[in-house]
Write an enzyme that holds these catalytic residues in place. Structure first.
Site, PDB file in Angstrom:
ATOM      1  N   LYS A   1       0.801  -1.233   0.000  1.00 25.80           N
ATOM      2  CA  LYS A   1       0.000   0.000   0.000  1.00 25.80           C
ATOM      3  C   LYS A   1       0.827   1.273   0.000  1.00 25.80           C
ATOM      4  O   LYS A   1       1.856   1.378   0.642  1.00 25.80           O
ATOM      5  CB  LYS A   1      -0.922   0.040   1.242  1.00 25.80           C
ATOM      6  CG  LYS A   1      -2.044  -0.942   1.229  1.00 25.80           C
ATOM      7  CD  LYS A   1      -3.105  -0.671   0.165  1.00 25.80           C
ATOM      8  CE  LYS A   1      -3.947   0.548   0.420  1.00 25.80           C
ATOM      9  NZ  LYS A   1      -4.880   0.373   1.532  1.00 25.80           N
TER      10      LYS A   1
ATOM     11  N   GLU B   1      -5.977  13.018   1.938  1.00 28.36           N
ATOM     12  CA  GLU B   1      -7.115  12.644   2.791  1.00 28.36           C
ATOM     13  C   GLU B   1      -7.201  13.561   4.003  1.00 28.36           C
ATOM     14  O   GLU B   1      -8.294  13.932   4.445  1.00 28.36           O
ATOM     15  CB  GLU B   1      -6.984  11.186   3.231  1.00 28.36           C
ATOM     16  CG  GLU B   1      -7.222  10.217   2.076  1.00 28.36           C
ATOM     17  CD  GLU B   1      -6.816   8.787   2.394  1.00 28.36           C
ATOM     18  OE1 GLU B   1      -7.116   7.906   1.596  1.00 28.36           O
ATOM     19  OE2 GLU B   1      -6.183   8.540   3.444  1.00 28.36           O
TER      20      GLU B   1
END
Ligand code: ARG
Length: 472
Positions: free
Chosen positions: A291, A298
């Site tokens: 990831k 965000e």
């Protein structure tokens, strides 16, 4: 505990009190833990106020000098982090005055003549916010520079433009970048006009009724660098519109950046793959080794919510307050400081993230698909003389046919096309070209190269001429 010998004796307001404050209340009431951020502005205000008292013959030259020198010592203690906050220091105003009196003796008690913490806190906050805005503006311009510079460098990159998150029409990547420039340009203009609305001095309004000692408020305001003075003392001590406006400003900027962040979060997914964030602005997963998460973006998106929460929260504090100062107003600083700190972070992280991401030109181009040229088919027929409504219908038939035959629009033969409309000719082949498609939009504000260049030039011109200084 009586005021004699008790902590109330040293409190600014202790005179009429017999019993001491409950420690829980003491803690609840105190704002020193956060309003100490305004130590400099509080001293600046007091030095200017002492001068006004001197001019109004309430302080001798010698007394005024003593107070000013004492305040300079207090200032140097804060600056060198040697100022010691005492348990009774309720807020920054109390703390500075207590320390001044320790340094210069009883004469220190004269600095508050005709002044109240109500006009003092208002002026401190305004001075603090004006200074903060001057420091903030370059971070906004920096972000704009990053966006404009990228837009200038990457004009040849084409990508799908979306409505409803569905592929709509081809656009230039630079056009997308610039779409995030213009709201922020307006934010900067708003910041400047906000600055001039804050720039009005409330000092000299006293607790609420005004100043009884003939202070020259205009001169005092000038000393402190303000543009003018507030018109009504009742209003001056309770007005926090400047805090609301600033928090609205920060909410709007963060909402603009949140929308940009949302696009980039999508663009950075494997499904889109248009951009790749730099490692400097991404984080990994503690569990899934593969990831790479767009945490910077965000957090910008998330903090935009917090910013608006601050704004709404403080509006709720203000709503329904009776006239003039009420302690509810002390809530203003927590929100103002938090907003200031957060927006600084948002702007810097946004600039860093946009400056360092990589745009994948091939993936952007490969995401263009021929059905995105359906509008162009309609425009082709319009140019041949057909009314747009009919052309729209014919272009729809073209799309339908290509779907039925399972082929791309460009693979339809002229024969097949002329069955839909006799206006189709050989030159229809020029429609199957994305470059040609974007180049149609030459009118101001469109995605054609000339229009994008105009936007870049205008944005650069704005950035060159924009200044926000203390002298505004
Ligand atoms: N710490 C207070 C505030 O931030 C200062 C003003 C206090 N005024 C008063 N009347 N108690 O609002």
């Amino acid at each position: 505990m009586t005021s004699e010998g008790g902590t109330e004796a040293v409190k600014l307001w202790g005179g009429r009190f017999d019993a001491s404050t409950d420690p829980i209340m003491e803690k609840f009431n105190a704002s020193i833990s956060y309003d100490k951020a305004m130590w400099k502005q509080d001293i600046q205000g007091s030095i200017a106020y002492a001068k006004s008292l001197q001019k109004a013959n309430l302080l001798t030259d010698e007394e005024s000098q003593k107070i000013t020198d004492g305040l300079e010592v207090v200032k140097s203690e804060w600056a060198s982090q040697s100022f010691v906050i005492q348990p009774g220091d309720e807020d920054i105003h109390t703390a500075n005055e207590r320390r001044l009196k320790e340094i210069v003796g009883d004469v220190g008690g004269k600095v508050h003549t005709g002044r109240s913490r109500n006009d003092q806190v208002a002026v401190d906050m305004k001075l603090w916010l004006l200074e903060h805005i001057v420091q903030l503006a370059p971070h906004v311009t920096k972000l704009l520079e990053v966006l404009v510079e990228r837009a200038d460098r990457e004009k040849s990159i084409l990508m799908p433009g979306y409505t409803h998150l569905q592929r709509a029409q081809p656009i230039r990547w630079s056009h997308w970048l610039l779409s995030h420039v213009w709201p922020i340009v307006t934010d900067l203009k708003r910041l400047r006009s906000l600055y001039s609305r804050i720039n009005v001095c409330p000092l000299g309004s006293g607790a609420l009724a005004g100043n009884p000692f003939n202070i020259d408020r205009e001169n005092l305001a000038q000393e402190l660098g303000f543009d003018g003075v507030t018109k009504n003392s009742l209003h001056a001590v309770s007005d926090r519109d400047f805090v609301v406006e600033y928090m609205f400003w920060a909410s709007l900027v963060s909402s603009h950046l949140s929308r940009m962040a949302e696009d980039l979060i999508l663009f950075s997914t494997s499904e889109f793959g248009f951009v790749k964030l730099s490692d400097a602005y991404a984080t990994g997963s503690s569990l899934m080794p593969q990831k790479k998460n767009p945490d910077s973006l965000e957090l910008i998106r998330g903090k935009a919510g917090t910013m608006t929460g601050n704004l709404c929260g403080f509006l709720m504090v203000l709503k329904g307050l009776p006239s003039t100062y009420n302690k509810d107003l002390q809530e203003d600083k927590v929100k103002m400081f938090e907003t200031a700190c957060t927006i600084m972070g948002i702007l810097q992280v946004a600039a860093g993230t946009v400056a360092t991401l990589k745009v994948n030109e091939d993936v952007c181009r490969n995401a263009l698909s021929e059905e995105m040229l359906a509008t162009d088919v309609a425009y082709y027929l319009v140019k041949k003389g057909m009314a747009f409504r009919s052309a729209h219908g014919k272009a729809g038939e073209v799309v339908k046919l290509s779907e039925e035959l399972g082929c791309a629009l460009s693979q339809l033969t002229l024969d097949q096309l002329t069955k839909i409309s006799p206006l189709f000719e050989d030159d229809v082949s020029s429609v199957w070209n994305y470059e040609h498609s974007v180049e149609q939009y030459k009118a101001t504000g469109g995605t054609a190269l000339t229009s994008v260049n105009t936007q870049i030039a205008e944005a650069q011109e704005f950035l060159q001429s924009f200044r926000l200084t203390q002298e505004e």
